[in-house]
Design a protein around this motif. Structure first.
Motif, mmCIF file in Angstrom:
data_model
loop_
_atom_site.group_PDB
_atom_site.id
_atom_site.type_symbol
_atom_site.label_atom_id
_atom_site.label_comp_id
_atom_site.label_asym_id
_atom_site.label_seq_id
_atom_site.Cartn_x
_atom_site.Cartn_y
_atom_site.Cartn_z
ATOM 1 N N ALA A 172 0.832 -1.207 0.000
ATOM 2 C CA ALA A 172 0.000 0.000 0.000
ATOM 3 C C ALA A 172 0.869 1.259 0.000
ATOM 4 O O ALA A 172 0.535 2.269 -0.638
ATOM 5 C CB ALA A 172 -0.927 -0.007 1.206
ATOM 6 N N HIS A 173 1.970 1.207 0.720
ATOM 7 C CA HIS A 173 2.921 2.325 0.776
ATOM 8 C C HIS A 173 3.496 2.600 -0.614
ATOM 9 O O HIS A 173 3.543 3.757 -1.073
ATOM 10 C CB HIS A 173 4.028 1.938 1.752
ATOM 11 N N PRO A 187 -6.410 3.806 -10.530
ATOM 12 C CA PRO A 187 -6.644 4.587 -9.307
ATOM 13 C C PRO A 187 -6.366 3.752 -8.060
ATOM 14 O O PRO A 187 -6.571 2.531 -8.057
ATOM 15 C CB PRO A 187 -8.122 4.965 -9.414
ATOM 16 N N ARG A 188 -5.904 4.395 -6.996
ATOM 17 C CA ARG A 188 -5.544 3.676 -5.775
ATOM 18 C C ARG A 188 -6.690 2.818 -5.253
ATOM 19 O O ARG A 188 -6.463 1.738 -4.696
ATOM 20 C CB ARG A 188 -5.121 4.661 -4.675
ATOM 21 N N GLU A 189 -7.920 3.294 -5.401
ATOM 22 C CA GLU A 189 -9.073 2.567 -4.872
ATOM 23 C C GLU A 189 -9.303 1.253 -5.602
ATOM 24 O O GLU A 189 -10.087 0.418 -5.149
ATOM 25 C CB GLU A 189 -10.334 3.433 -4.962
ATOM 26 N N GLU A 210 -9.394 -1.560 -1.040
ATOM 27 C CA GLU A 210 -10.252 -1.445 0.143
ATOM 28 C C GLU A 210 -9.480 -1.029 1.384
ATOM 29 O O GLU A 210 -10.067 -0.534 2.347
ATOM 30 C CB GLU A 210 -10.967 -2.777 0.391
ATOM 31 N N GLY A 211 -8.162 -1.241 1.381
ATOM 32 C CA GLY A 211 -7.360 -0.877 2.554
ATOM 33 C C GLY A 211 -6.724 0.495 2.460
ATOM 34 O O GLY A 211 -5.896 0.849 3.306
ATOM 35 N N THR A 212 -7.116 1.280 1.462
ATOM 36 C CA THR A 212 -6.503 2.600 1.269
ATOM 37 C C THR A 212 -6.696 3.489 2.490
ATOM 38 O O THR A 212 -5.749 4.141 2.967
ATOM 39 C CB THR A 212 -7.088 3.287 0.019
ATOM 40 N N GLU A 213 -7.906 3.517 3.036
ATOM 41 C CA GLU A 213 -8.179 4.373 4.192
ATOM 42 C C GLU A 213 -7.388 3.904 5.412
ATOM 43 O O GLU A 213 -6.857 4.726 6.175
ATOM 44 C CB GLU A 213 -9.681 4.368 4.494
ATOM 45 N N ASP A 214 -7.306 2.589 5.602
ATOM 46 C CA ASP A 214 -6.538 2.039 6.725
ATOM 47 C C ASP A 214 -5.077 2.459 6.610
ATOM 48 O O ASP A 214 -4.451 2.889 7.593
ATOM 49 C CB ASP A 214 -6.665 0.517 6.741
ATOM 50 N N TYR A 215 -4.513 2.331 5.410
ATOM 51 C CA TYR A 215 -3.119 2.737 5.220
ATOM 52 C C TYR A 215 -2.940 4.222 5.507
ATOM 53 O O TYR A 215 -2.004 4.620 6.220
ATOM 54 C CB TYR A 215 -2.641 2.426 3.800
ATOM 55 N N ASP A 216 -3.804 5.056 4.958
ATOM 56 C CA ASP A 216 -3.657 6.506 5.129
ATOM 57 C C ASP A 216 -3.714 6.891 6.608
ATOM 58 O O ASP A 216 -2.923 7.722 7.077
ATOM 59 C CB ASP A 216 -4.749 7.243 4.359
#
Length: 545
Positions: A172-173, A187-189, A210-216
């Protein structure tokens, strides 16, 4: 405000370690433990081998793959950017430009061009899938894999994903960094990453969208910790065993008499929320357990552990008379493995309790070919055949039989794994045969017996418990960590200097481990064990009156 640049290593694990790593300039280069350095060296060797293999797949396609080999960071970044600008399909050993504004740095073993951009693929030195022995008919696989020679994701019903947060967060990073550069293929999403594990027989498709928000959220919090904006405090956690900051943290915890010295994880947080922050407060606690108390460790056990810590008591009986399964023919088993590569030794010690004249004999079944090797299958087959022959002979003579290990999780993993990986080789049992044996009463875990019979304030490891029973290892440096170094030298693994004297050292270490299990079991069944304090007596001290 302190500047901070986070790499993938900073995204998971102990937050206090992260804070310390960024605290004082001269302390940032604090030496890693020998175990950590061993893991780093092994991982680097594995990554080099995988990169060479991928390059080999593309060697017939001019310009399809480029390996970034510049000696310094600036050169690697420039070469990576040049390759991306040229649209090279496979960029191997890639280094992305450090993003000083956002606080990110990263490298990817592979950047693979798919469509109009790149997706990240990382190489890790552990297994990332498990074999699914019998896929259910009609069940749609949730896992997708791709062959190593190209990006061709397909549903894979033969494997299950062994997800680790650190791997997902690193991908994700890298996806976030590629997105910031305008080089992410979607797109990242919607993005995915690729994961190549120890077996290096496929690329696992890892959904990241789906884990984009968790990573951010995780990245923002950890960046704030590194900048000193969020305070942290030392706590004892499982990670402490391999952390170079542990001596410093341990001294702080002992000075504070912090309750995490005896109770960790979520249960430690529950105690702190209840106002119980020191070992002494817990040892003297009177009353019911906190209302939020959950987990495998009973609240009264934590009180006993705290009393033991205060009084330096190594072990306490749960039962007035401890119980352990015994048999006429007893075989102690201890397996030695090297990381995720395989099990190179199965050590055994047979005791015939019906015949005092029969010698107690240590028998190792071992391969000295560097792991991974098919010779591991040969040594495992010999071990299994010998064990089953002794079992059958005991049954034929009307004698009871039991094989013992200490913490069956490791042995069971390699019993099953060996049956799967070497299926079809001479002497290799089926997975069903292994599972039947593991489920039987003739496979006994002394680690579980220790947990059932004792409260262990200093841990339940064999090297913690066996000395209480009077056993000592002949090699003062004996440990699982040290054995990794000995093994690397014994077989000249990954370019290590060959030292075959370490083979004798490993055999002695393994023999002592099976001897320790035997001594511990026999002590548990003797009257000597009754000299230990009894848990109900310690708890009675806290009753009103």
């Amino acid at each position: 405000m302190r500047s901070a640049i986070l790499g993938a290593r900073n995204l998971t694990g102990c937050e206090h370690r992260l804070a310390l790593d960024f605290t004082v300039e001269q302390e940032r280069d604090a030496a890693e433990t020998a175990e950590a350095n061993r893991r780093i060296d092994a991982a680097q060797a594995h990554r080099r081998a995988v990169i060479d293999r991928i390059r080999g797949f593309q060697c017939g396609r001019a310009g399809a793959a480029v390996v970034i080999e510049a000696p310094d960071h600036r050169g690697r970044v420039a070469a990576t950017q040049e390759a991306m600008s040229a649209g090279v399909e496979w960029i191997l050993n890639a280094t992305l430009p450090t993003d000083y504004d956002r606080g990110r740095r990263g490298h990817s073993e592979v950047l693979l061009r798919v469509g109009d951009g790149y997706l990240p693929i990382i190489v890790v030195n552990h297994r990332v899938t498990t074999t699914v022995a019998q896929p259910r008919e009609g069940e749609i696989p949730t896992l997708q894999t791709s062959p190593m020679f190209g990006w061709h994701p397909e549903p894979d019903a033969t494997r299950a994903f062994r997800s680790q947060r650190r791997d997902v967060m690193r991908l994700a990073h890298l996806a976030a960094m590629l997105d910031d550069l305008g080089q992410l293929n979607v797109p990242r999403e919607e993005c995915v990453g690729g994961l190549i594990g120890l077996d290096a027989d496929c690329m696992v498709v890892v959904p990241l969208g789906e884990g984009t928000e968790d990573y951010d959220e995780s990245f923002a919090r950890r960046l704030a910790i590194a900048k000193g904006q969020i305070p942290t405090q030392s706590r004892k956690v499982s990670e402490c065993r391999s952390c170079h900051w542990w001596p410093r943290c341990e001294a702080e915890l002992i000075e504070r008499r912090d309750v995490s010295l005896v109770v960790g994880g979520n249960q430690g947080a529950v105690l702190r929320d209840a106002g119980i922050t020191t070992v002494d407060q817990l040892a003297n606690y009177r009353g019911l357990a906190p209302v939020d108390w959950t987990g495998a460790i009973a609240f009264n056990d934590t009180i006993v552990s705290a009393k033991c810590w205060v009084r330096d008591i190594p072990l306490v009986r749960r039962l007035e008379r401890p119980r352990v399964q015994r048999a006429d023919i007893e075989v102690d088993v201890d397996m030695e493995s090297y990381s995720e590569r395989g099990a190179y030794m199965w050590g055994t010690l047979l005791t015939d309790n019906t015949d005092a004249a029969r010698p107690v004999v240590y028998r190792p079944f071992v391969t000295w070919e560097p792991l991974p090797t098919t010779d591991e299958g040969r040594s495992f087959a010999e071990f299994w055949s010998w064990l089953m022959d002794e079992r059958a002979a005991a049954h034929a003579a009307g004698k009871t039989f039991a094989a013992y290990c200490y913490s069956q999780h490791a042995e069971n993993r390699w019993l099953r794994g060996s049956a799967d990986r070497f299926a079809g080789m001479p002497g290799i049992p089926s997975r069903q045969t292994i599972d039947t044996f593991i489920a039987s009463r003739e496979w006994v875990d002394i680690f579980e017996a220790v947990g059932s019979n004792f409260i262990c304030p200093k841990g339940k490891g064999l090297k913690r418990i066996a000395p209480v029973a009077g056993f000592g290892w002949r090699d003062s440096e004996a440990s699982g960590e040290a054995s990794m170094e000995w093994y690397a030298a014994a077989v000249a693994l990954d370019g290590a200097a060959r030292d075959e004297t370490q083979r004798d050292r490993l055999l002695m270490y393994n023999e002592d481990d099976v001897q320790a299990t035997k001594v511990l079991r026999e002590w548990m069944a003797s009257d000597d064990v009754l000299a230990l304090p009894f848990a109900p007596d310690l708890l009675a001290e806290n009753l009103p009156g």
